[in-house]
Design a protein around this motif. Structure first.
Motif, short mmCIF file in Angstrom:
data_model
loop_
_atom_site.label_atom_id
_atom_site.label_comp_id
_atom_site.label_asym_id
_atom_site.label_seq_id
_atom_site.Cartn_x
_atom_site.Cartn_y
_atom_site.Cartn_z
N MET A 44 0.84 -1.21 0.00
CA MET A 44 0.00 0.00 0.00
C MET A 44 0.87 1.25 0.00
O MET A 44 0.58 2.23 -0.70
N LEU A 45 1.94 1.22 0.75
CA LEU A 45 2.83 2.38 0.83
C LEU A 45 3.56 2.59 -0.49
O LEU A 45 3.67 3.73 -0.98
N VAL A 46 4.02 1.51 -1.10
CA VAL A 46 4.77 1.62 -2.36
C VAL A 46 3.87 2.08 -3.50
O VAL A 46 4.23 2.95 -4.29
N LEU A 47 2.68 1.52 -3.59
CA LEU A 47 1.82 1.76 -4.74
C LEU A 47 1.01 3.04 -4.65
O LEU A 47 0.85 3.74 -5.64
N PHE A 48 0.49 3.35 -3.48
CA PHE A 48 -0.45 4.46 -3.37
C PHE A 48 0.10 5.68 -2.64
O PHE A 48 -0.51 6.75 -2.68
N GLY A 49 1.21 5.54 -1.95
CA GLY A 49 1.79 6.69 -1.29
C GLY A 49 1.39 6.81 0.17
O GLY A 49 0.52 6.08 0.67
N GLN A 50 2.03 7.74 0.85
CA GLN A 50 1.86 7.89 2.29
C GLN A 50 0.43 8.25 2.69
O GLN A 50 -0.05 7.83 3.75
N GLN A 51 -0.29 9.01 1.84
CA GLN A 51 -1.63 9.45 2.22
C GLN A 51 -2.62 8.27 2.31
O GLN A 51 -3.68 8.39 2.92
N SER A 103 -2.50 4.20 5.75
CA SER A 103 -3.32 3.67 6.84
C SER A 103 -4.40 2.70 6.35
O SER A 103 -5.01 1.99 7.15
N ALA A 104 -4.62 2.66 5.05
CA ALA A 104 -5.67 1.80 4.50
C ALA A 104 -5.17 0.42 4.13
O ALA A 104 -5.88 -0.35 3.50
N TRP A 105 -3.93 0.07 4.54
CA TRP A 105 -3.40 -1.23 4.12
C TRP A 105 -4.21 -2.41 4.63
O TRP A 105 -4.32 -3.43 3.91
N PRO A 106 -4.84 -2.37 5.82
CA PRO A 106 -5.67 -3.53 6.20
C PRO A 106 -6.84 -3.75 5.24
O PRO A 106 -7.27 -4.89 5.03
N VAL A 107 -7.35 -2.66 4.65
CA VAL A 107 -8.45 -2.78 3.70
C VAL A 107 -7.99 -3.54 2.46
O VAL A 107 -8.67 -4.45 1.97
N LEU A 108 -6.81 -3.17 1.95
CA LEU A 108 -6.26 -3.87 0.79
C LEU A 108 -6.04 -5.34 1.10
O LEU A 108 -6.40 -6.22 0.29
N ALA A 119 10.19 -0.29 2.07
CA ALA A 119 8.95 -0.99 1.72
C ALA A 119 9.10 -1.73 0.40
O ALA A 119 8.53 -2.81 0.22
N VAL A 120 9.86 -1.17 -0.53
CA VAL A 120 10.08 -1.84 -1.82
C VAL A 120 10.80 -3.17 -1.61
O VAL A 120 10.44 -4.20 -2.19
N LEU A 121 11.83 -3.15 -0.76
CA LEU A 121 12.56 -4.39 -0.48
C LEU A 121 11.66 -5.41 0.22
O LEU A 121 11.75 -6.62 -0.05
N GLN A 122 10.80 -4.96 1.09
CA GLN A 122 9.89 -5.88 1.77
C GLN A 122 8.98 -6.58 0.77
O GLN A 122 8.74 -7.79 0.86
N VAL A 123 8.48 -5.83 -0.21
CA VAL A 123 7.61 -6.42 -1.23
C VAL A 123 8.38 -7.42 -2.09
O VAL A 123 7.92 -8.54 -2.33
N LEU A 124 9.55 -7.03 -2.55
CA LEU A 124 10.34 -7.89 -3.44
C LEU A 124 10.80 -9.16 -2.73
O LEU A 124 10.65 -10.28 -3.25
N VAL A 125 11.34 -9.01 -1.53
CA VAL A 125 11.82 -10.18 -0.79
C VAL A 125 10.66 -11.08 -0.38
O VAL A 125 10.73 -12.31 -0.49
N GLY A 126 9.57 -10.47 0.08
CA GLY A 126 8.41 -11.26 0.47
C GLY A 126 7.82 -12.03 -0.69
O GLY A 126 7.44 -13.20 -0.55
N ALA A 127 7.75 -11.39 -1.87
CA ALA A 127 7.22 -12.08 -3.06
C ALA A 127 8.12 -13.24 -3.46
O ALA A 127 7.63 -14.31 -3.84
#
Length: 494
Positions: free
Chosen positions: A313-320, A323-328, A446-454
Motif C-alpha cells: 500500500m505504501l509503495v503503490l499508493f503513497g503515504q496518504q 493507513s488503508a493497508w488492512p483494507v487492501l 517498503a520496496v525491499l519488503q515487497v520484493l523479498v516477500g514475493a
C-alpha cells in the motif's frame, strides 16, 4: 454454436482473453497508483459511487439478450437485429431516467455532490449496450482475439488520457475522460471486427422468445452486481466518501489478478460449456480441471497480496493511503477465497441451470449487503471487510455444494480438490507475513519488503504445489505432450 470447440480452440481463446485482461489491468496496475497520488480519496469515491449506478442500469438495460444470443444454434439475423434495437431503446430510456433523477439518486447514495457526474455519465449506458450484440457474435464464434485487440487499445488510450488530464489538474474529470474514451473506442472496434451492421428490422415476438433465458441471466447478474457494488454504497453512506475512496482504490487494485484471469476464463468457458451439450463426463472433467488450474494460479497472488498489503500500500499508493493497508489485505483475502468459484458461474449457465444460479446469486447478494452494512453501521471499514471475508467463505461452500450436486460429483471430494490450492496459498502467506514481521528491521525499505516477500512466497508455494498437486501437474504435462497429436481428446477439452 461453432462445431470446433476443443482443447486448441478453448486454449487459444483463453490465451487471447487473458492477454487482453493482462493488458487492461496491467494498465490499472500502473495508472491507479499514479492517479491515487494525484487525486484525493474524495474524488475517487465520488466517481466510484456514480459509476456504480451507471453500471447497474446498464446491466438492467441489457436484460441478458446478448447472453441469450450466444447459446442460439444459428445466427438468425432477424433475431439479432431485433435484440440490437431492443437493447438500444431500453438503454436510451435508462439514460434519460438517470439524467432526470440524478440528484435524488445521488442523495440516496450519500453522495449528493455526485449528481452532476451522474447526469454526464448517463451517456455511458447507451455506449456500453450498443456494443452488446456485436460482442455476442464474436463470443458465439469463439473469436475472442479480435475483441482482445480493441479492448487493449481502448484501455491504453483511455488510461493515457486520464493520467495526462490528472497531471494537468483536471481532477475528477480525468476519470470521466478515461471512461468515455475507452467506451467510444471499444464500441467502434466491436463493430469493425464483428462485421455486424444494424438494419431496421424488429420483431417483438422474436425478442420475447429470448426473454425466458435472458430474464434469468439478468436476475443473476443483477444479484451479482449488488454483491460486488453494495459495499461501496454502504461504505459511502455510513462511513463517508473518504472511506469510500480508500475502499475503491484498494478494491480496484486487489481485483486486478482476479479480473485478468477469471473474467477471461469465464467469458470463454460459457460458450464452451454450452457447446458440450449433454456430454456430462466431458463437462465434469472440464469443470474440475479448469477450477484447479485457475485456483492454483490465482490463490497465491491474492493470499500473497494479503501478506504484503502493508508495504504494498505504501509503495503503490503513497503515504496518504498508508493507513488503508488492512483494507487492501482483507479485500485480497476475500477475493482469494472465491477463486474456486470462478468456473462455477459459466458452468451453471452452460448447462441451463439459470434458476439455480439466480437464487444463489440472490442469497449471496443479501448476505453480503447485510453483513457489510451491519459491520459498517456499528464499526469501521476494517470490520466491514472482515464481514465480507466471512460471507465469501460461506459463499465458497454454498456454490461448491450447488455445482457438485448439479454435476453429480461427491461434494466433499470435489470441495477438497478445489480448495487444496487455497490451503497451500494460505500457509505460504502466513509464513511470509510472520517472516516480514520478525525481520522487518533488516528490510527498512517498503520496496525491499515487497520484493523479498514475493520471492520467498513464490518459492514456498512452488514447493507446496509440487507436493500437493502432483496429479494435476502430471495431467497438464500429458496434455501438452499430446496436444500436437490430437486437439480434440475429450479430457483435453477440460
Amino acid at each position: 454454436m461453432p462445431s470446433n470447440v476443443n482443447a486448441k480452440s478453448v486454449t487459444r481463446n483463453v490465451g487471447w482473453s487473458v492477454l487482453s485482461k493482462t493488458g487492461t489491468f496491467g494498465l490499472k496496475f500502473v495508472t491507479v497508483p499514479i492517479l491515487a497520488r494525484i487525486l484525493t480519496p474524495e474524488e475517487f469515491g465520488t466517481v466510484a459511487v456514480a459509476l456504480t449506478v451507471v453500471q447497474f442500469l446498464a446491466m438492467i438495460g441489457g436484460a441478458g439478450l446478448a447472453s441469450a444470443l450466444i447459446i442460439q444454434r444459428d445466427e438468425d439475423m432477424e433475431l439479432i437485429h431485433s435484440a440490437f434495437w431492443a437493447n438500444l431503446v431500453v438503454s436510451l430510456m435508462m439514460a434519460l431516467g438517470l439524467f432526470v433523477f440524478a440528484e435524488p439518486l445521488a442523495s440516496l447514495l450519500g453522495a449528493p455532490e455526485a449528481s452532476h457526474l451522474l447526469q454526464i455519465m448517463s451517456l455511458l449506458i447507451p455506449l456500453q449496450l450498443a456494443g452488446d450484440v456485436a460482442y455476442s457474435l464474436l463470443a458465439r464464434r469463439m473469436n475472442f482475439s479480435k475483441d482482445a485487440v480493441w479492448t487493449m487499445l481502448s484501455e491504453i488510450l483511455g488510461a493515457l488520457i486520464a493520467v495526462g488530464a490528472a497531471l494537468l489538474g483536471f481532477g475528477v474529470w480525468s476519470l470521466l475522460a478515461q471512461l468515455f474514451v475507452s467506451a467510444f473506442i471499444r464500441l467502434a472496434g466491436l463493430y469493425a471486427v464483428s462485421g455486424y451492421v444494424p438494419r431496421f428490422v424488429f420483431s417483438a415476438r422474436r425478442v420475447l422468445s429470448l426473454c425466458r433465458f435472458s430474464f434469468g441471466m439478468m436476475g443473476s447478474e443483477i444479484a451479482n452486481f449488488v454483491t460486488f457494488q453494495s459495499p461501496m454504497v454502504v461504505i459511502s453512506r455510513y462511513l463517508g466518501l473518504s472511506d469510500a475512496g480508500a475502499y475503491s482504490a484498494a478494491n480496484r487494485f486487489s481485483s486486478i489478478p482476479n479480473q485478468i484471469v477469471l473474467s477471461a476464463v469465464m467469458g470463454v468457458l460459457f460458450p464452451a460449456f454450452s457447446h458440450m451439450g449433454e456430454d456430462r463426463q466431458r463437462r465434469s472433467q472440464a469443470l474440475m480441471l479448469s477450477t484447479q488450474v485457475t485456483t492454483v494460479l490465482l490463490a497465491p497472488m491474492m493470499f500473497g497480496l494479503w501478506a504484503l498489503a502493508e508495504p504494498a500500500m505504501l509503495v503503490l499508493f503513497g503515504q496518504q493511503w498508508a493507513s488503508a493497508w488492512p483494507v487492501l489485505g482483507l479485500l485480497a483475502l476475500s477475493k482469494g477465497l472465491l477463486t474456486p468459484c470462478s468456473t462455477y458461474i459459466p458452468y451453471l449457465k452452460g448447462i441451463g441451470q439459470g434458476t439455480t444460479l439466480f437464487w444463489w446469486a440472490v442469497i449471496r447478494a443479501i448476505a453480503t449487503t447485510a453483513a457489510v452494512a451491519y459491520a459498517a453501521i456499528g464499526g469501521s471499514l476494517v470490520e466491514a471487510m472482515i464481514a465480507l471475508c466471512l460471507v465469501n467463505l460461506a459463499t465458497l461452500v454454498g456454490y461448491s455444494w450447488v455445482v457438485f450436486r448439479a454435476d453429480q460429483l461427491p461434494f466433499l471430494r470435489g470441495l477438497l480438490i478445489s480448495v487444496r490450492p487455497l490451503v497451500s496459498a494460505f500457509i505460504m502467506a502466513v509464513v511470509v507475513r510472520l517472516l516480514l514481521d520478525h525481520y522487518v528491521t533488516l528490510l527498512p525499505s517498503a520496496v525491499l519488503q515487497v520484493l523479498v516477500g514475493a520471492a520467498i512466497g513464490a518459492l514456498i508455494y512452488l514447493v507446496l504445489v509440487l507436493v500437493t498437486e502432483r496429479s494435476l501437474l502430471a495431467k497438464l504435462t500429458d496434455m501438452v505432450r499430446s496436444r500436437g497429436a490430437s486437439s480434440s481428446v475429450p479430457s483435453a477439452a477440460e
